[in-house]
Design an enzyme around this catalytic site. Sequence first.
Site, short mmCIF file in Angstrom:
data_model
loop_
_atom_site.label_atom_id
_atom_site.label_comp_id
_atom_site.label_asym_id
_atom_site.label_seq_id
_atom_site.Cartn_x
_atom_site.Cartn_y
_atom_site.Cartn_z
CE LYS A 118 -16.29 5.04 2.44
NZ LYS A 118 -16.19 6.47 2.07
CE1 TYR A 119 -15.17 -2.49 8.36
CE2 TYR A 119 -15.51 -3.81 6.37
CZ TYR A 119 -16.00 -3.25 7.54
OH TYR A 119 -17.31 -3.44 7.89
CB THR A 120 -8.56 2.08 4.53
OG1 THR A 120 -8.78 2.99 5.62
CG2 THR A 120 -9.73 2.18 3.55
CB ILE A 121 -3.94 -0.51 5.99
CG1 ILE A 121 -3.76 -1.01 4.55
CG2 ILE A 121 -4.53 -1.58 6.89
CD1 ILE A 121 -2.79 -2.16 4.41
CE1 TYR A 147 -4.43 3.29 -6.77
CE2 TYR A 147 -2.92 5.14 -6.58
CZ TYR A 147 -3.27 3.85 -6.25
OH TYR A 147 -2.48 3.10 -5.40
CD GLU A 178 -5.66 10.52 4.99
OE1 GLU A 178 -4.64 10.62 4.28
OE2 GLU A 178 -6.75 10.08 4.57
CB CYS A 224 -0.91 -0.03 1.23
SG CYS A 224 -1.68 1.53 1.66
CD1 TRP A 257 -6.50 -3.43 3.41
CD2 TRP A 257 -4.71 -4.46 2.53
NE1 TRP A 257 -5.99 -2.61 2.44
CE2 TRP A 257 -4.89 -3.21 1.88
CE3 TRP A 257 -3.64 -5.27 2.14
CZ2 TRP A 257 -4.05 -2.77 0.86
CZ3 TRP A 257 -2.80 -4.83 1.13
CH2 TRP A 257 -3.00 -3.60 0.50
#
Length: 327
Positions: free
Chosen positions: A124-127, A193, A142, A30, A73
């Site tokens: 929203k399961y972000t890293i 992107y 963030e 990422c 993830w």
Amino acid sequence: TVWRDLISSAPDAKFPPAAGRYHLYCSYACPGSHRALIMRTLKGLEDVVSVTYVHPTWRLTNPDNPNDKHRGWVFGDPLGQPFSNTINRGGPFPPAYTGNKPDPHFDAFSIREIYEVAHDTSGKYTIPLLWDSRLNTIVNNESSDIAYMFNSCFNAFAANGDLDLYTEDNEEGMAKLNEVNEWLSPLMINGVYRCGFAKNQRAYDTAIDELCKAFDHADDILQNQRYLTGNTLTDADIRLFVTLLRFDEVYAIYFRANARLVMLTPSLLSFCREIYQMTGVAATCDMEQIKAHFFGSHPEWNNYSVVPRGLGFMELLDMPHDREKLS
């Protein structure tokens, strides 16, 4: 839920700076995670903020429910079994790549479960994800905030506490940094992107033109000065580096951003070499996992998750650079 709290030294701060209290969930693949990892490394926070590197290839995060199609993830399992992509094609991917380990806090299967522990409602399961192991909750997810906190909030514990990649005590330096950020983020970082996600030729043509303009602008700047704002390394240089590192091997192929290549642009290749050769940075760069993520996580784009071999960009980064002459 929006997770945008900050580490603060205020007397009543919910999240005060401390060594050993906070944990970074991230991925070598990422770009946002990579930015935070490099900041952690350059500041010397390895013994202050612990880290878990998740598996680079997305999987179904709730495999026991066939109606739940969320993919994202997951944690590495060195004792697990190889697996295919989320439509049961391609691979097989190993259950863990180098550094991928199980969740140290809850033995979770996925990052999604970490969010659920914190009663997240966003879905929203972000890293990257900065976790408070004392309060068992999320501090922030963030990347720009996390990078800033690593730069500025742990200096009492950092091995390189005097290093400031945001030039906060220099008004002229901050002005230059803000000027670079006006074009770097929308045209360069997000530009790749927009090329990849373009739904028609006109949108793609606009995106690739803007990306080339930003690429060439970075080239022009770095032909004449060592870093984007002058002679001082800043967060903008780290952000550019994590984009350029992925450019030739991933973005040029996967996102159709093939109108430029870093390896054919001497100033940008030399710039990448310098950042890569800074103490500890090379250990944050894992092209195998970067490719496993991009080419293996989106079967609607790459049904069989075939990973292109590439031209050996990483081998070029060990060669000498001559950036010192620009200082």
